[in-house]
Design an enzyme around this catalytic site. Sequence first.
Site, PDB file in Angstrom:
ATOM      1  N   SER B 146       0.840  -1.196   0.000  1.00 10.79           N
ATOM      2  CA  SER B 146       0.000   0.000   0.000  1.00 10.79           C
ATOM      3  C   SER B 146       0.882   1.257   0.000  1.00 10.79           C
ATOM      4  O   SER B 146       1.668   1.452  -0.926  1.00 10.79           O
ATOM      5  CB  SER B 146      -0.953  -0.061   1.198  1.00 10.79           C
ATOM      6  OG  SER B 146      -2.002   0.869   1.044  1.00 10.79           O
ATOM      7  N   ASP B 222      -9.834  -5.706  -3.822  1.00 13.87           N
ATOM      8  CA  ASP B 222      -9.302  -4.711  -2.889  1.00 13.87           C
ATOM      9  C   ASP B 222     -10.338  -3.605  -2.694  1.00 13.87           C
ATOM     10  O   ASP B 222     -10.865  -3.045  -3.660  1.00 13.87           O
ATOM     11  CB  ASP B 222      -8.006  -4.141  -3.467  1.00 13.87           C
ATOM     12  CG  ASP B 222      -7.207  -3.342  -2.449  1.00 13.87           C
ATOM     13  OD1 ASP B 222      -7.795  -2.468  -1.785  1.00 13.87           O
ATOM     14  OD2 ASP B 222      -6.005  -3.590  -2.332  1.00 13.87           O
ATOM     15  N   HIS B 254      -7.345  -6.051   0.563  1.00 12.19           N
ATOM     16  CA  HIS B 254      -6.167  -5.224   0.881  1.00 12.19           C
ATOM     17  C   HIS B 254      -5.440  -5.698   2.149  1.00 12.19           C
ATOM     18  O   HIS B 254      -4.459  -5.089   2.553  1.00 12.19           O
ATOM     19  CB  HIS B 254      -6.623  -3.770   1.072  1.00 12.19           C
ATOM     20  CG  HIS B 254      -5.540  -2.745   0.923  1.00 12.19           C
ATOM     21  ND1 HIS B 254      -4.890  -2.523  -0.275  1.00 12.19           N
ATOM     22  CD2 HIS B 254      -4.966  -1.888   1.814  1.00 12.19           C
ATOM     23  CE1 HIS B 254      -3.984  -1.574  -0.119  1.00 12.19           C
ATOM     24  NE2 HIS B 254      -4.004  -1.172   1.134  1.00 12.19           N
TER      25      HIS B 254
END
Lengths: 278, 278
Positions: B146, B222, B254
Amino acid sequence: MQTVSENKCFGGIQGVYSHASKACSCDMTFGLFLPEEAQHMQVPVLWYLSGLTCTHENAMTKAGAQAWAADHGIALVFPDTSPRGEGVANDDAYDLGQGAGFYVNATQDPWAPHFRMWDYIAEELPALIGEHFAVDMDRQAITGHSMGGHGALTLAMSLPSRFASVSAFAPIAHPTSSDWGRKQLGAYLGSDESTWAAHDSTLLMREKGFDGPVLIDQGGDDQFLDLLQPEALSQAMAAKRQDGAFRMQKGYDHSYFFVSSFMEDHVAFHANALFGAV
Amino acid sequence: MQTVSENKCFGGIQGVYSHASKACSCDMTFGLFLPEEAQHMQVPVLWYLSGLTCTHENAMTKAGAQAWAADHGIALVFPDTSPRGEGVANDDAYDLGQGAGFYVNATQDPWAPHFRMWDYIAEELPALIGEHFAVDMDRQAITGHSMGGHGALTLAMSLPSRFASVSAFAPIAHPTSSDWGRKQLGAYLGSDESTWAAHDSTLLMREKGFDGPVLIDQGGDDQFLDLLQPEALSQAMAAKRQDGAFRMQKGYDHSYFFVSSFMEDHVAFHANALFGAV
């Protein structure tokens, strides 16, 4: 039963579910990993019982078991370690009350109304999982860490033919002679120590043993060796000629860094028992 | 430098250390996994940069990377994601300030005095690790999740020949055009958007690319796809004829359940680059 969360993980699903527990008279939460194979067939299941202060979440996120369970096509159950919530008794100490159920049915106040983790793990949760998920309850194995290792071993020896195999990471091995045990068994079961014996792995091993293979891993630098008393269980296993292995792992401590390091071995050990020798 | 903890893990040591950082003008904490091989030789190193809200601890306990790093004989570094402590600026939002350093050197108040994560990761921490541990700083690779994927990619492309390989899990791929980026780059670097371009993986990929292999994994389910903008990076990689792979992993979200599912692949990818083809 309610779905708290579901995350795809190693091709399968790591779910978290909650339900109203009759055994514990409160809502209980558990984690369940289903491998990809569970989409089209019933899969065998490995129970993982956690230690003091843990919830369903610790091992689910830190033990690294899903990788190996996915490899072998095995489901994993991660129960909580006690009843919880408002109206459930508790204690300021980390090792009594919520987070410290010790896998017994409490008979003493204030614990008796909710602290029935033995019935919850032995009866209620297997029935719930067998009803709702593609899990073959005729093929179960069990493991655990610390207090959960104690739970895994005592359940496995007390429920003959339920589990194909049992293993433990640094179990509380002889609670009737340890401060991790005497305090809790006294509080939950009362002062009559004859009621404690059914919850001591060393005593159960001496008396009856387990009708399948046993694998124990213990860190040699575990900071709680005096409380765990691995030597009592090791001696009892050898004296009973118990099929299995007791392994002292040099340099490892009590943490999940220890548990995760040997998880591959434990899942492979249970897979061998669950699927039969190849 | 102070040792916070050291736990044996997969035959090596998972350490946590703290030190007074010159770059960030505060104490900083990082995790370092050293495989068994580091007891008698210098080992290559894989950096893992974490995402929003994380500390050094998240990936260290949840990504399952140590198993594979031990297999390949690679060290792992887990830096924190921002400066911290009293006197360090912060914001009530989860995505600005402490836990959200975005791997830049802030030029704007109140962030400029401490928020210099670029210098910390690019210069100070590698020097510290190279000085104190058996790590070969001529063999480095980098990955992240991320915001950390953003950091890994921007550092790798901006420091040619530093890293043998770069990978990312669900990176913030195009921050100059996303609410995960515009807010933070504006706050840390100011309103002159020309200063932001050096911190956008898609723009860097279009302009220069990376002088080694690239591996990107992105979960197809996600929950932050609109903020991550993986399609921008994928397009830029293909247009640049970048050596590497962009993989869309169907059904994954995610979480660290996604990250851990593909960690084996990423460590093997970096091992191949660090050790050369076998």
